[in-house]
Design an enzyme around this catalytic site. Structure first.
Site, PDB file in Angstrom:
ATOM      1  N   HIS B  68      33.909  -1.832 -25.644  1.00 19.95           N
ATOM      2  CA  HIS B  68      35.243  -1.860 -25.050  1.00 19.95           C
ATOM      3  C   HIS B  68      35.379  -0.773 -23.989  1.00 19.95           C
ATOM      4  O   HIS B  68      34.466   0.016 -23.794  1.00 19.95           O
ATOM      5  CB  HIS B  68      36.332  -1.755 -26.122  1.00 19.95           C
ATOM      6  CG  HIS B  68      36.336  -0.465 -26.879  1.00 19.95           C
ATOM      7  ND1 HIS B  68      35.400  -0.156 -27.835  1.00 19.95           N
ATOM      8  CD2 HIS B  68      37.151   0.617 -26.820  1.00 19.95           C
ATOM      9  CE1 HIS B  68      35.645   1.044 -28.338  1.00 19.95           C
ATOM     10  NE2 HIS B  68      36.702   1.543 -27.731  1.00 19.95           N
ATOM     11  N   HIS B  70      37.157   2.014 -23.519  1.00 17.44           N
ATOM     12  CA  HIS B  70      37.437   3.436 -23.707  1.00 17.44           C
ATOM     13  C   HIS B  70      36.252   4.274 -23.225  1.00 17.44           C
ATOM     14  O   HIS B  70      35.100   3.918 -23.455  1.00 17.44           O
ATOM     15  CB  HIS B  70      37.724   3.741 -25.186  1.00 17.44           C
ATOM     16  CG  HIS B  70      39.139   3.452 -25.551  1.00 17.44           C
ATOM     17  ND1 HIS B  70      39.527   3.179 -26.835  1.00 17.44           N
ATOM     18  CD2 HIS B  70      40.259   3.383 -24.801  1.00 17.44           C
ATOM     19  CE1 HIS B  70      40.840   2.952 -26.866  1.00 17.44           C
ATOM     20  NE2 HIS B  70      41.301   3.074 -25.637  1.00 17.44           N
ATOM     21  N   HIS B 157      41.765  -3.534 -31.647  1.00 15.27           N
ATOM     22  CA  HIS B 157      41.629  -2.197 -31.049  1.00 15.27           C
ATOM     23  C   HIS B 157      42.264  -2.063 -29.656  1.00 15.27           C
ATOM     24  O   HIS B 157      43.324  -1.462 -29.527  1.00 15.27           O
ATOM     25  CB  HIS B 157      40.171  -1.764 -31.027  1.00 15.27           C
ATOM     26  CG  HIS B 157      40.001  -0.332 -30.609  1.00 15.27           C
ATOM     27  ND1 HIS B 157      40.537   0.699 -31.340  1.00 15.27           N
ATOM     28  CD2 HIS B 157      39.379   0.234 -29.542  1.00 15.27           C
ATOM     29  CE1 HIS B 157      40.251   1.843 -30.737  1.00 15.27           C
ATOM     30  NE2 HIS B 157      39.561   1.597 -29.644  1.00 15.27           N
ATOM     31  N   ASP B 178      34.849  -0.107 -31.853  1.00 18.70           N
ATOM     32  CA  ASP B 178      36.059   0.292 -32.572  1.00 18.70           C
ATOM     33  C   ASP B 178      36.836  -0.972 -32.897  1.00 18.70           C
ATOM     34  O   ASP B 178      36.900  -1.875 -32.078  1.00 18.70           O
ATOM     35  CB  ASP B 178      36.918   1.219 -31.695  1.00 18.70           C
ATOM     36  CG  ASP B 178      36.236   2.563 -31.484  1.00 18.70           C
ATOM     37  OD1 ASP B 178      35.163   2.780 -32.079  1.00 18.70           O
ATOM     38  OD2 ASP B 178      36.767   3.380 -30.714  1.00 18.70           O
ATOM     39  N   GLU B 203      32.221   1.695 -37.191  1.00 17.53           N
ATOM     40  CA  GLU B 203      32.900   2.959 -36.912  1.00 17.53           C
ATOM     41  C   GLU B 203      33.551   3.421 -38.212  1.00 17.53           C
ATOM     42  O   GLU B 203      33.794   2.622 -39.114  1.00 17.53           O
ATOM     43  CB  GLU B 203      33.960   2.758 -35.829  1.00 17.53           C
ATOM     44  CG  GLU B 203      35.098   1.828 -36.249  1.00 17.53           C
ATOM     45  CD  GLU B 203      36.472   2.385 -35.887  1.00 17.53           C
ATOM     46  OE1 GLU B 203      36.654   3.611 -35.959  1.00 17.53           O
ATOM     47  OE2 GLU B 203      37.355   1.594 -35.545  1.00 17.53           O
ATOM     48  N   HIS B 414      30.565   7.080 -35.571  1.00 15.83           N
ATOM     49  CA  HIS B 414      31.893   7.270 -35.015  1.00 15.83           C
ATOM     50  C   HIS B 414      32.869   7.789 -36.066  1.00 15.83           C
ATOM     51  O   HIS B 414      33.894   7.173 -36.353  1.00 15.83           O
ATOM     52  CB  HIS B 414      32.395   5.944 -34.428  1.00 15.83           C
ATOM     53  CG  HIS B 414      33.497   6.088 -33.418  1.00 15.83           C
ATOM     54  ND1 HIS B 414      34.801   6.358 -33.756  1.00 15.83           N
ATOM     55  CD2 HIS B 414      33.498   5.980 -32.074  1.00 15.83           C
ATOM     56  CE1 HIS B 414      35.546   6.399 -32.662  1.00 15.83           C
ATOM     57  NE2 HIS B 414      34.780   6.188 -31.634  1.00 15.83           N
TER      58      HIS B 414
END
Lengths: 528, 601
Positions: B68, B70, B157, B178, B203, B414
């Site tokens: 993703h 981020h 997420h 995530d 995660e 994570h």
């Protein structure tokens, strides 16, 4: 392995494949050409239609004047239009395990199959196919339900009577199986059985068969299907296109090495070039507007209309049509325009790049923002007060038998200033216009059919090299009207296996291996 | 036995710079390529020299997958592909592909333009890097090469977040990125089918947390904002431009509407409007409710939320400001924080996790005096509130995902080591599977037991099935006889005749012969007949023939009699059978060694 053919319409197919003890329905097309035998359903009372004379046979022995009306030498049924369903007697439809849908035009018979045959399986379709298919069904139901007919004609369907009827009614097939439109309740229930799939997703059926949709390039979310076991592969090709329009390009290479390729959904207008037709569409539209007339475009609410609007977006300024209002009237007009903007994953590369910016992929967003294009759910309400002429109206249904288009035909038909431009290839325009004769309005026929033509398909088949091809019988001979055009048919070695409505074909497979799964373990005694 | 190896270069017992290497079936895959928000030196990027000391990564990696947008999952991507060097495919979903370059550019600007760092990736490098990206659709099976395939699943997420399944033959690994197991105001919940991967890499940000209901947290949040506004304070909510920001905006928008509040709500940076456009165009990635109603009302068109200008921070009176970035480590949120920190009427609400080293992390740990750049100190007087709105799965959610996917092994990344340890114990206890938690640079190895597909000739299959009677019993294993041919990377099981033919070999017969001594005072033909009658009575259901040429045949086993030269009563039985009939042959020889029963004529 057998193929049961439930529809004879080459572009609205419905076949059932029995493959490795699974029963798979390929598409669920609804033949709507049957509605051409019916009188139009006007939205407001039409004195012209109500004054038509009833029909009695020449010798006076058969009197069906309540059910059949004559107009300009042709006879029409005065009843709610009915559809020709896929064959239901050829096999027990409750045994169907799954239905694979290839595009939103090929699923319109779904409620008839899933709701009334004891069907308990799953339907597979892509998200755009489901969402837009839902809109088209909703529109159809809405068109029918908002003008309920008090009577429903049934006597003319009597086999003995049908034989003495004139014209196309006499030759119409299986009229006793024709059915009225389904309800919204049936639509919702049918669509609740749909499971969404993405392109190239591998779906396992009972561990025996794997099915997978491939991009077919014809419409948003349209797909061809691969049905395979470890050693047999069937490709099902439905409406596909190699032209660069809005959808994601066709995936051709995954069709390679098929034992059997079932080929349906070729262009219905093999001699009309879509680009040429688009040019003609624009020039006729501009000519009519400049002369002060109105343009009527009978069309479906999704599909080619997106390309027409995009073409007009570029054309309007150069043709000095900046002030002409464009109207799109359909109960699902707004939804269709909105939905078209949210399927980035399913669009061609150029349109995807726009979404990354982020901008709407289709320019009709800008046409709406600048008030050049307005959309209304129907001619009633806001439209009647905001409507200015001369204008261009996009509305359905392309058969001219129901929907808001009926109103515009009645309204504009008497003036030779106005033009109706046919762009959808599904209906013969002469048949569509028959109940409106005599007509002063100009008629232009620019059918835009982006599906594969015979040249493209033979090139495709040379590349993917299936061992056997199965196709509707219509593709194995030139069209009746152009019997000398041997290029308008499929010529293959070995020759394709033709099917027609109610055919049952034995598919040839030469399978020599099956698969075992062997675990490796330390104590393995394979090699002693 | 085949092994799958997993080595985190980042996010091993840590949060930040996620980057996990997986070796499976001879393929090497890099999962995520993130940066660490807590560091400003070399440690901010994963240590790619682990993969190779010199030269480009292209030869060592088959593909890179980004879960993703981020930055702790994609922030090192241009550095890795353009500065270290990687030209292979990079996979990510369409929304990630759309949004990731914007955040990377933002990150670059803050680092280079504001902090004045050199030797950092350039705008052109971001563009070149994005050219290597291949978009992924949900549930689409992407064939990276002939053997390696990947498939994306919805992860919740943030917009476009995906979990990925990596598969080579029958071995597979799932990486969650995530994810969030509960739907929120704008996104749906993560989902995966029962794909039984060899390893599930999950995660574990909230490994030890079980969060109370979302509704309570939302009510709490609104109450705090409302109280602060009522007493004339200013509320700062540090967020990342996309994700929690939209969820909290929807929440405040509806609250303002309902309570008819007048205090202004601002959203910092020009990203807002753009961000909201992405949500409108990728509406198919949001939750069901928003998708269903988007034609009538698009949830991402806000009435009460306006764009923020830097000068507004000094305006008198209450206000709510969403500002980026979310961990108060740089940018506008930090500037506003410095301005407002001195007034106890004000409030900062941290809606998500803060990485160690950031100001966000410090103030959440109760630090009230902050050392700023240039030796200045900042007294923190405003109220500091923490609300967990970040959309990570909590312990319950992680367990739920394990139940969904049914992995054979579990691997945690994570998260913080101590919390992971706790969750690891719980997982091993509840599911009786091994759970790994390698630190950065440490390798976890998992032995797999893959099935090998073998093509079996149909003729052979039919022949062998017929031997076992008409109805094969699927529950019982069956022994089959055939010849295995390994050719061009495929395995075929065929009959021996076909194998000989295919390989152009002559058949060699292997026969066993055996002599059995008997005491039998009869003539040779009589002895043979006695043998025949004996076998006939013992072996029911076998074809036994007494041939005129003086032999007895049991199936294909030949038995002859000859007299001994020395002893007339001693007879020698000659048995001969082929290798294939070894079972029956050795049975017969031991049977005949016991002698013939008396009383046979």
């Amino acid at each position: 392995m057998k193929l049961y053919c439930l529809s004879g319409h080459p572009t609205l197919p419905c076949n059932v494949l029995k493959f490795k003890s699974t029963t798979i329905m390929l598409d669920c097309g609804l033949d709507t050409t049957s509605v051409l035998n019916f009188l139009p359903l006007p939205l407001v009372h039409s004195p012209r239609l109500s004054k038509l004379t009833g029909w009695t046979s020449k010798d006076g022995t058969v009197n069906l004047e309540k059910e059949l009306k004559e107009c300009a030498g042709r006879v029409f049924v005065d009843s709610q239009p009915e559809f020709c369903l896929p064959e239901r007697e050829l096999l027990d439809l409750s045994t169907i395990d799954v239905i694979l849908i290839s595009n939103y035009h090929c699923m319109m018979a779904l409620p008839y199959i899933t709701e009334h045959t004891g069907f308990t399986g799953t339907v597979y379709a892509t998200e755009p196919t489901l969402q837009i298919g839902r809109l088209l069904m909703e529109e159809l139901v809405n068109f029918m339900e908002r003008v309920p007919k008090a009577q429903s004609a049934t006597c003319w369907k009597n086999k003995d009577l049908q034989r003495v009827l004139p014209g196309p009614l006499k030759e119409a097939v299986d009229v006793w199986t024709w059915k009225r439109c389904y309800s919204m309740h049936e639509v919702n229930s049918a669509l609740s059985k749909v499971q969404l799939v993405g392109y190239s997703q591998k779906v396992e059926l009972f561990g025996a068969v794997q099915v997978s949709p491939l991009s077919s390039g014809y419409s948003l979310g349209s797909s061809n299907w691969i049905i395979q076991s470890h050693h047999e592969k069937v490709s099902y090709v439905s409406g596909s296109s190699l032209l660069t329009t809005h959808p994601q390009p066709m995936d051709q290479s995954s069709l390679k090495n098929s034992d059997v390729l079932i080929l349906t959904g070729l262009t219905q207008m093999p001699t009309a070039n879509p680009d040429g037709m688009l040019g003609e569409f624009c020039s006729n539209l501009a000519m009519t507007i400049r002369a002060g007339g109105n343009v009527l475009v009978p069309c479906y609410s999704s599909g080619v209309i997106y390309d027409l609007l995009e073409c007009l977006y570029q054309f309007i300024e150069s043709a000095n049509l900046g002030t002409t209002p464009f109207y799109f009237i359909s109960p699902v007009a707004n939804s269709s325009l909105e939905f078209s903007q949210i399927f980035a994953e399913w669009l061609c590369h150029n349109k995807q790049t726009k979404v990354y910016l982020p901008e709407p992929p289709f320019p009709h967003a800008e046409l709406i923002q600048t008030n050049k294009l307005k959309h209304y759910p129907s001619i009633h309400g806001d439209f009647s007060s905001e409507f200015r002429q001369p204008c261009v109206v996009f509305t359905g249904h392309p058969s001219l038998r129901f929907g808001d288009v009926v109103h515009f035909m009645e309204l504009w038909g008497k003036s030779s200033l106005n033009t109706v431009i046919f762009t959808e290839p599904d209906f013969s325009y002469l048949d569509a216009l028959a109940p409106y004769q005599p007509l002063a309005m100009k008629c232009v026929y620019c059918p835009i059919d982006t599906r594969l033509n015979f040249h493209q398909v033979s090139k495709l088949l040379k590349e993917v090299q299936p061992l056997h091809v199965v196709c509707p019988e219509q593709y194995t001979q030139p069209p009746l009207s152009q019997s000398h055009r041997s290029d308008l048919m499929l010529e293959l070695t070995p020759p394709p296996m033709p099917y027609r409505r109610c055919s049952v074909l034995n598919l040839p497979f030469r399978r020599r291996y099956d698969v075992l799964l062997t675990p490796i373990s330390e104590s393995s005694s394979w090699f002693m | 036995m085949p092994e799958i190896k997993v080595t985190p270069l980042g996010a091993g017992q840590d949060v930040g710079r996620s980057c996990i290497l997986v070796s499976i079936g001879g393929k090497n895959i890099m999962l995520d390529c993130g940066m660490h928000m807590g560091y400003n030196d070399d440690r901010r990027f994963p240590d790619f020299s682990y993969v190779t000391q010199n030269g480009r990564l292209t030869d060592f990696l088959d593909c890179v997958i980004i879960s993703h947008f981020h930055l702790d999952h994609c922030g090192a991507l241009p550095y890795m592909s353009e500065m270290v060097g990687y030209d292979g495919p990079i996979y990510m979903t369409h929304p990630t592909k759309a949004i990731c370059p914007i955040l990377l550019e933002d990150f670059r600007k803050i680092t280079v333009d504001k902090k004045g760092e050199t030797n950092f990736f350039t705008s052109q490098m971001i563009k070149d890097c994005m050219k290597k990206v291949v978009p992924l659709n949900l549930h689409q099976t992407v064939q990276v090469d002939d053997e390696l395939e990947i498939k994306a699943y919805y992860a919740g997420h943030v917009l476009g977040a995906a979990m990925v399944q990596i598969k080579v033959g029958s071995e597979s690994v799932v990486y969650t990125g995530d994810y969030n197991m509960t739907p929120d105001r704008h996104l749906g919940a993560a989902w995966i089918d029962k794909c039984r991967p060899d390893i599930l890499i999950s995660e574990s940000t909230y490994a030890t947390t079980i969060r109370d209901s979302k509704r309570c947290r939302e009510r709490d949040f609104l109450k705090k904002v409302h109280e602060s506004i009522e007493r004339g304070g200013k509320v700062l909510i540090p967020v990342f431009a996309l994700g929690r920001a939209q969820e909290l905006c929807i929440l405040l928008e509806t609250f303002w509407e309902r309570m008819n509040l007048k205090a202004p709500i601002y959203f910092s940076t020009g990203l807002t409007e753009k961000a909201n456009h992405y949500y409108k165009l990728f509406i198919t990635w949001t939750n069901q409710k928003i998708r269903k109603t988007f034609v009538q009302r698009n949830m991402f068109e806000f009435k009460h939320i306006k764009a923020f200008d830097r000068s507004y921070a000094d305006n008198p009176g209450p206000m709510v400001v969403f500002a980026t970035p979310g961990m108060l480590h740089a940018g506008q949120s930090l500037q506003i924080f410095k301005k407002w920190a001195g007034n106890e009427k004000n409030m900062v609400i941290m809606p998500g996790y803060c990485v160690q080293g950031t100001i966000g992390h410090k103030i959440l740990n109760g630090q009230r005096k902050l050392e700023m750049e240039g030796r200045a100190t900042l007294d923190v007087k405003l109220q500091v509130e923490y609300m967990s709105f970040s959309a990570h799965a909590d312990a319950k959610g992680i367990m739920q995902l394990i139940r969904m996917a049914e992995p054979r092994n579990m691997l945690l990344v994570h998260g913080e080591a101590a919390k992971m340890e706790f969750l690891k114990g719980k997982i091993e206890q509840e599911f009786s599977i091994d759970c790994y938690m390698p630190a950065n640079g440490e390798t976890a190895m998992v032995t797999t037991n893959p099935s090998v597909p073998v093509d079996m000739s149909l003729n052979l299959l039919k022949r062998e099935m017929a031997l076992g009677g008409p109805l094969p019993d699927p529950k019982k294993p069956r022994t089959m006889h055939g010849t295995l041919i390994m050719k061009e990377n495929s395995l075929k099981l065929v009959s021996s005749e076909q194998a000989l033919k295919e390989l152009g070999l002559n058949e060699h017969q292997l026969r066993f012969t055996c002599r059995v001594q008997l005491q039998d005072p009869h003539s040779d033909p009589d002895t043979l007949h006695r043998v025949y009658t004996h076998l006939k009575s013992v072996l029911k259901g076998y074809t036994i023939q007494h041939l005129p040429d003086g032999t007895v045949m049991v199936e294909s086993i030949v038995i002859k009699v000859s007299s001994s030269a020395e002893d007339v009563n001693a007879k020698v039985l000659l048995l001969s059978w082929s290798y294939q009939d070894e079972d029956l042959g050795s049975f017969l020889s031991s049977l005949l060694k016991k002698g013939l029963p008396p009383g046979l004529c």
